[in-house]
Design a protein around this motif. Structure first.
Motif, PDB file in Angstrom:
ATOM      1  N   ASN A 235       0.981  -1.081  -0.079  1.00 32.35           N
ATOM      2  CA  ASN A 235       0.097   0.069  -0.027  1.00 32.35           C
ATOM      3  C   ASN A 235       0.992   1.222  -0.025  1.00 32.35           C
ATOM      4  OD1 ASN A 235      -2.671  -1.272   0.194  1.00 32.35           O
ATOM      5  ND2 ASN A 235      -2.013  -2.030   2.145  1.00 32.35           N
ATOM      6  N   LEU A 236       0.295   2.504  -0.228  1.00 27.19           N
ATOM      7  CA  LEU A 236       0.999   3.579  -0.163  1.00 27.19           C
ATOM      8  C   LEU A 236       1.637   4.126   1.057  1.00 27.19           C
ATOM      9  CD1 LEU A 236      -1.384   5.590  -2.708  1.00 27.19           C
ATOM     10  CD2 LEU A 236       0.556   4.308  -3.253  1.00 27.19           C
ATOM     11  N   ASP A 237       1.276   3.325   2.327  1.00 26.86           N
ATOM     12  CA  ASP A 237       1.986   3.610   3.446  1.00 26.86           C
ATOM     13  C   ASP A 237       2.974   2.558   3.598  1.00 26.86           C
ATOM     14  OD1 ASP A 237       0.344   1.404   4.173  1.00 26.86           O
ATOM     15  OD2 ASP A 237      -0.796   2.416   5.679  1.00 26.86           O
ATOM     16  N   GLY A 238       3.182   1.754   2.766  1.00 27.85           N
ATOM     17  CA  GLY A 238       4.292   0.681   2.930  1.00 27.85           C
ATOM     18  C   GLY A 238       3.844  -0.600   3.579  1.00 27.85           C
ATOM     19  N   SER A 239       2.490  -0.613   4.115  1.00 29.44           N
ATOM     20  CA  SER A 239       2.079  -1.916   4.703  1.00 29.44           C
ATOM     21  C   SER A 239       1.908  -2.874   3.474  1.00 29.44           C
ATOM     22  CB  SER A 239       0.795  -1.651   5.255  1.00 29.44           C
ATOM     23  OG  SER A 239      -0.188  -1.224   4.483  1.00 29.44           O
TER      24      SER A 239
END
Length: 268
Positions: A235-239
């Motif tokens: 995801n865009l948060d790195g998750s």
């Protein structure tokens, strides 16, 4: 207006098996048309050359999947192809680029959270999973039978207007020997990631989507498109998230900073 697309930093897809009659190309094409990602990893067994050599079958939908991936590459998405065992003939082109698609033996991906994930198909672990040639051959025969049952189940449910459900996956989950083989595969993959000095590993090959954190290593299997219809996404948060995609789209597991995302984690 065109529907808004889901955006990801990275997605991983493997074991699509284009050219095989059990490939669920319609669901994959729907996914590719509804998501955007900066990088797409094709983690082996994308084209089932073994199946094509036995009996040539190339439906229009399979061609559309290839065209869509090439279009994405030409439009700026980085597409990295890591061949597997069913498309091992592509391995002689490792280091080359075709239609803007890069071909690599394996690849180390760095996430937005600065975690390093080794991306590899996973057939390199077969020697530690299979107990012998006859067990391996028996497993292949039994799996072909499972896919046959899955195909009949899918056709029946479709006739009644019901959504997709994997009978093969249901049966496998209840076979002790299959679960033991999956555990051996996971152990081999985790040890391999440790030896390579990465924080985790992304693989496919065994058609068993999963994410587990063990021995300080994140093991990710992005599943397949014969029975499970899953992708792995950053995801865009790195998750990192494992996503099921058929008539319904469902998040199966999510890890943030290599810890499972739970309601308690999200509340924090």
């Amino acid at each position: 207006m065109a529907p808004k697309k889901s955006k990801y930093q990275t997605i991983w897809l493997s074991d699509i098996h284009l050219g095989c009659k059990d490939c669920k190309a319609q669901y994959l094409l729907d996914l590719l048309n509804k998501v955007e990602a900066k990088t797409i990893y094709l983690v082996g067994d994308i084209i089932d050359i073994w199946a094509l050599e036995r009996r040539f079958s190339w439906p229009k939908l399979h061609n559309q999947v290839v065209d869509t991936l090439i279009d994405k590459a030409k439009q700026g998405t980085r597409v990295i192809y890591i061949p597997g065992n069913h498309d091992e003939k592509v391995r002689k082109y490792i280091g080359m680029t075709f239609a803007d698609i890069e071909i690599h033996q394996d690849y180390v991906h760095t996430t937005l959270q600065d975690k390093k994930l080794l991306v590899i198909h996973g057939d390199v672990f077969d020697g530690k999973v299979c107990l012998g040639k006859w067990q391996s051959r028996l497993g292949d025969v039994l799996y072909d039978f499972l896919l046959f049952l899955n195909r009949v189940c899918y056709a029946t449910r479709k006739r009644f207007g019901w959504g997709y459900w994997s009978l093969a996956g249901y049966i496998k989950s209840r076979v002790k020997g299959a679960n033991e083989a999956i555990k051996r595969y996971q152990d081999a993959a985790i040890e391999y990631a440790k030896a390579r000095g990465t924080d985790g590993i992304v693989c496919g090959h065994i058609h068993q989507p999963d994410m587990i954190y063990r021995d300080d290593i994140l093991y990710c299997n992005d599943g397949d498109w014969l029975e499970n219809c899953t992708m792995l996404a950053e995801n865009l948060d790195g998750s990192i998230e494992l996503i099921y995609w058929t008539e319904t789209v469902q998040s199966l597991t999510q890890f943030s900073d290599f810890a499972p995302v739970t309601p308690a984690n999200q509340a924090a």
